[in-house]
Design a protein around this motif. Structure first.
Motif, PDB file in Angstrom:
ATOM      1  N   LYS A   1      22.346  25.379  19.987  1.00 30.58           N
ATOM      2  CA  LYS A   1      22.513  26.370  18.922  1.00 30.58           C
ATOM      3  C   LYS A   1      23.603  27.374  19.281  1.00 30.58           C
ATOM      4  O   LYS A   1      24.416  27.760  18.433  1.00 30.58           O
ATOM      5  CB  LYS A   1      21.184  27.092  18.697  1.00 30.58           C
ATOM      6  CG  LYS A   1      21.106  27.894  17.426  1.00 30.58           C
ATOM      7  CD  LYS A   1      19.816  28.694  17.439  1.00 30.58           C
ATOM      8  CE  LYS A   1      19.143  28.666  16.104  1.00 30.58           C
ATOM      9  NZ  LYS A   1      17.833  29.333  16.156  1.00 30.58           N
ATOM     10  N   VAL A   2      23.632  27.772  20.528  1.00 31.70           N
ATOM     11  CA  VAL A   2      24.663  28.724  20.982  1.00 31.70           C
ATOM     12  C   VAL A   2      26.054  28.114  20.785  1.00 31.70           C
ATOM     13  O   VAL A   2      26.980  28.798  20.339  1.00 31.70           O
ATOM     14  CB  VAL A   2      24.442  29.109  22.466  1.00 31.70           C
ATOM     15  CG1 VAL A   2      25.605  29.926  23.001  1.00 31.70           C
ATOM     16  CG2 VAL A   2      23.137  29.884  22.615  1.00 31.70           C
ATOM     17  N   LYS A   3      26.181  26.838  21.069  1.00 28.74           N
ATOM     18  CA  LYS A   3      27.480  26.165  20.875  1.00 28.74           C
ATOM     19  C   LYS A   3      27.885  26.208  19.404  1.00 28.74           C
ATOM     20  O   LYS A   3      29.050  26.424  19.075  1.00 28.74           O
ATOM     21  CB  LYS A   3      27.412  24.710  21.363  1.00 28.74           C
ATOM     22  CG  LYS A   3      27.311  24.596  22.877  1.00 28.74           C
ATOM     23  CD  LYS A   3      27.253  23.130  23.309  1.00 28.74           C
ATOM     24  CE  LYS A   3      26.943  23.025  24.797  1.00 28.74           C
ATOM     25  NZ  LYS A   3      26.619  21.653  25.210  1.00 28.74           N
ATOM     26  N   LYS A   4      26.921  26.006  18.517  1.00 27.58           N
ATOM     27  CA  LYS A   4      27.198  26.064  17.071  1.00 27.58           C
ATOM     28  C   LYS A   4      27.654  27.456  16.657  1.00 27.58           C
ATOM     29  O   LYS A   4      28.586  27.629  15.878  1.00 27.58           O
ATOM     30  CB  LYS A   4      25.940  25.706  16.266  1.00 27.58           C
ATOM     31  CG  LYS A   4      25.675  24.237  16.134  1.00 27.58           C
ATOM     32  CD  LYS A   4      24.597  24.053  15.050  1.00 27.58           C
ATOM     33  CE  LYS A   4      24.092  22.625  15.035  1.00 27.58           C
ATOM     34  NZ  LYS A   4      22.945  22.443  14.139  1.00 27.58           N
ATOM     35  N   VAL A   5      26.942  28.470  17.181  1.00 24.44           N
ATOM     36  CA  VAL A   5      27.294  29.856  16.851  1.00 24.44           C
ATOM     37  C   VAL A   5      28.702  30.162  17.360  1.00 24.44           C
ATOM     38  O   VAL A   5      29.524  30.758  16.661  1.00 24.44           O
ATOM     39  CB  VAL A   5      26.264  30.846  17.449  1.00 24.44           C
ATOM     40  CG1 VAL A   5      26.721  32.285  17.288  1.00 24.44           C
ATOM     41  CG2 VAL A   5      24.896  30.643  16.813  1.00 24.44           C
ATOM     42  N   LYS A   6      28.991  29.706  18.569  1.00 23.76           N
ATOM     43  CA  LYS A   6      30.309  29.950  19.166  1.00 23.76           C
ATOM     44  C   LYS A   6      31.412  29.313  18.311  1.00 23.76           C
ATOM     45  O   LYS A   6      32.468  29.925  18.064  1.00 23.76           O
ATOM     46  CB  LYS A   6      30.340  29.390  20.602  1.00 23.76           C
ATOM     47  CG  LYS A   6      31.658  29.554  21.322  1.00 23.76           C
ATOM     48  CD  LYS A   6      31.981  31.018  21.575  1.00 23.76           C
ATOM     49  CE  LYS A   6      33.416  31.200  22.059  1.00 23.76           C
ATOM     50  NZ  LYS A   6      33.868  32.594  21.915  1.00 23.76           N
ATOM     51  N   ALA A   7      31.155  28.103  17.817  1.00 19.01           N
ATOM     52  CA  ALA A   7      32.145  27.411  16.988  1.00 19.01           C
ATOM     53  C   ALA A   7      32.399  28.181  15.689  1.00 19.01           C
ATOM     54  O   ALA A   7      33.538  28.271  15.220  1.00 19.01           O
ATOM     55  CB  ALA A   7      31.674  25.997  16.688  1.00 19.01           C
ATOM     56  N   LEU A   8      31.342  28.770  15.128  1.00 21.58           N
ATOM     57  CA  LEU A   8      31.483  29.555  13.894  1.00 21.58           C
ATOM     58  C   LEU A   8      32.283  30.829  14.128  1.00 21.58           C
ATOM     59  O   LEU A   8      33.112  31.223  13.315  1.00 21.58           O
ATOM     60  CB  LEU A   8      30.100  29.955  13.375  1.00 21.58           C
ATOM     61  CG  LEU A   8      29.436  29.093  12.331  1.00 21.58           C
ATOM     62  CD1 LEU A   8      28.081  29.687  11.976  1.00 21.58           C
ATOM     63  CD2 LEU A   8      30.311  29.028  11.078  1.00 21.58           C
TER      64      LEU A   8
ATOM     65  N   GLY B   1      28.731  29.608  25.566  1.00 20.77           N
ATOM     66  CA  GLY B   1      29.396  30.652  24.783  1.00 20.77           C
ATOM     67  C   GLY B   1      28.722  32.006  24.791  1.00 20.77           C
ATOM     68  O   GLY B   1      29.231  32.961  24.198  1.00 20.77           O
ATOM     69  N   ALA B   2      27.576  32.128  25.450  1.00 21.66           N
ATOM     70  CA  ALA B   2      26.879  33.426  25.480  1.00 21.66           C
ATOM     71  C   ALA B   2      27.608  34.397  26.402  1.00 21.66           C
ATOM     72  O   ALA B   2      28.093  33.996  27.459  1.00 21.66           O
ATOM     73  CB  ALA B   2      25.452  33.231  25.972  1.00 21.66           C
ATOM     74  N   ASP B   3      27.689  35.659  25.991  1.00 23.12           N
ATOM     75  CA  ASP B   3      28.328  36.654  26.863  1.00 23.12           C
ATOM     76  C   ASP B   3      27.453  37.879  27.117  1.00 23.12           C
ATOM     77  O   ASP B   3      27.870  38.797  27.828  1.00 23.12           O
ATOM     78  CB  ASP B   3      29.708  37.052  26.342  1.00 23.12           C
ATOM     79  CG  ASP B   3      29.647  37.853  25.064  1.00 23.12           C
ATOM     80  OD1 ASP B   3      28.845  37.494  24.181  1.00 23.12           O
ATOM     81  OD2 ASP B   3      30.392  38.843  24.939  1.00 23.12           O
ATOM     82  N   VAL B   4      26.242  37.917  26.540  1.00 26.21           N
ATOM     83  CA  VAL B   4      25.275  38.962  26.884  1.00 26.21           C
ATOM     84  C   VAL B   4      23.925  38.263  27.113  1.00 26.21           C
ATOM     85  O   VAL B   4      23.444  37.548  26.228  1.00 26.21           O
ATOM     86  CB  VAL B   4      25.112  40.031  25.772  1.00 26.21           C
ATOM     87  CG1 VAL B   4      24.196  41.158  26.255  1.00 26.21           C
ATOM     88  CG2 VAL B   4      26.462  40.599  25.326  1.00 26.21           C
TER      89      VAL B   4
END
Ligand code: DX5
Ligand code: ZN
Length: 218
Positions: free
Chosen positions: A155-162, A188-191
């Motif tokens: 899911k994080v990868k999807k959010v990052k792509a968006l 892609g998470a940074d926090v």
């Protein structure tokens, strides 16, 4: 990209909140994550704006306020006044999350939208101009110390792509540990919010060791 560690005070000693904040700042935390629960949107109750205000003088770190309350809109100004720097509202928390995000920005605060584990990233594309942060829940909200849900990494990868190159943080909350922090950062998470994994041990020396272990695992 430097990954920020946001200790969650949900796992701290509530009777010594001020000292816990000072300790976690001295130990190297980047943001203070504050979970606001209402016993209605989530099955637990924590604290309100008055407690956030009382916490404010005890650290210079940004206050990252995660609202798990329904409705959220009547309380946004109170949390802004109490000293929040980032205010996040759940996508599932009401019919007008887009409006809530606009209100948070109008109060001069950074706006975050939160996705529960069962919530799809769809619709996020219509909020990208209103947000500074996407908070991806990696447990069902309500309690600290729950097991990390692995499907969140995709899911994080999807959010990052968006998000692409937009200056929008991706924050993860729930079950973060040395076992998954690196995986999350690469996705892609940074926090990274961390309650149990930062506050275990109960002393400033423990917090320093725990935060450093998370950083080393990246
Ligand atoms: C859960 C909260 C989290 C919680 C995380 O509803 O939103 O912020 O403090 O705790 P850990 O890191 O122990 O899973
Ligand atoms: Zn939280």
């Amino acid at each position: 990209m430097t990954v920020k560690i946001a200790p969650s005070v949900l796992s701290s000693d509530f009777a010594r909140l001020g000292a816990e904040l000072a300790a976690v700042e001295a130990a190297g935390g980047d943001w203070i994550h504050i979970d606001i629960m209402d016993g209605h949107f989530v099955p637990n109750i924590t604290f309100g704006p008055a407690v956030v205000k009382a916490m404010r003088p005890h650290t210079k770190l940004p206050f990252d306020v995660h609202l798990m309350i329904e409705p959220a809109d009547p309380f946004l100004a109170a949390f802004a006044d109490a000293g929040a720097d980032v205010i996040s509202v759940h996508k599932e928390g009401g019919a007008h999350v887009h409006r809530s995000l606009q209100v948070i920005r109008s109060l001069g605060k950074k706006a975050g939208v939160v996705l529960n584990p069962g919530t799809d990233v769809g619709g996020l594309e219509y909020m990208l101009d209103e947000i500074d942060l996407v908070l991806v829940m990696s447990v069902n909200p309500g309690f600290g110390g729950q097991a990390f849900i692995p499907a969140v990494v995709e899911k994080v990868k999807k959010v990052k792509a968006l998000i692409g190159d937009r200056p929008i943080h991706i924050e993860i909350d729930g079950g973060v540990s040395t076992a998954n922090a690196g995986l999350l950062a690469r996705a892609g998470a940074d926090v990274l919010v961390a309650g149990t994994s930062v506050f275990k041990g109960g002393t400033e020396a423990d917090y320093r060791r725990n935060i450093q272990a998370l950083r080393d695992s990246l």
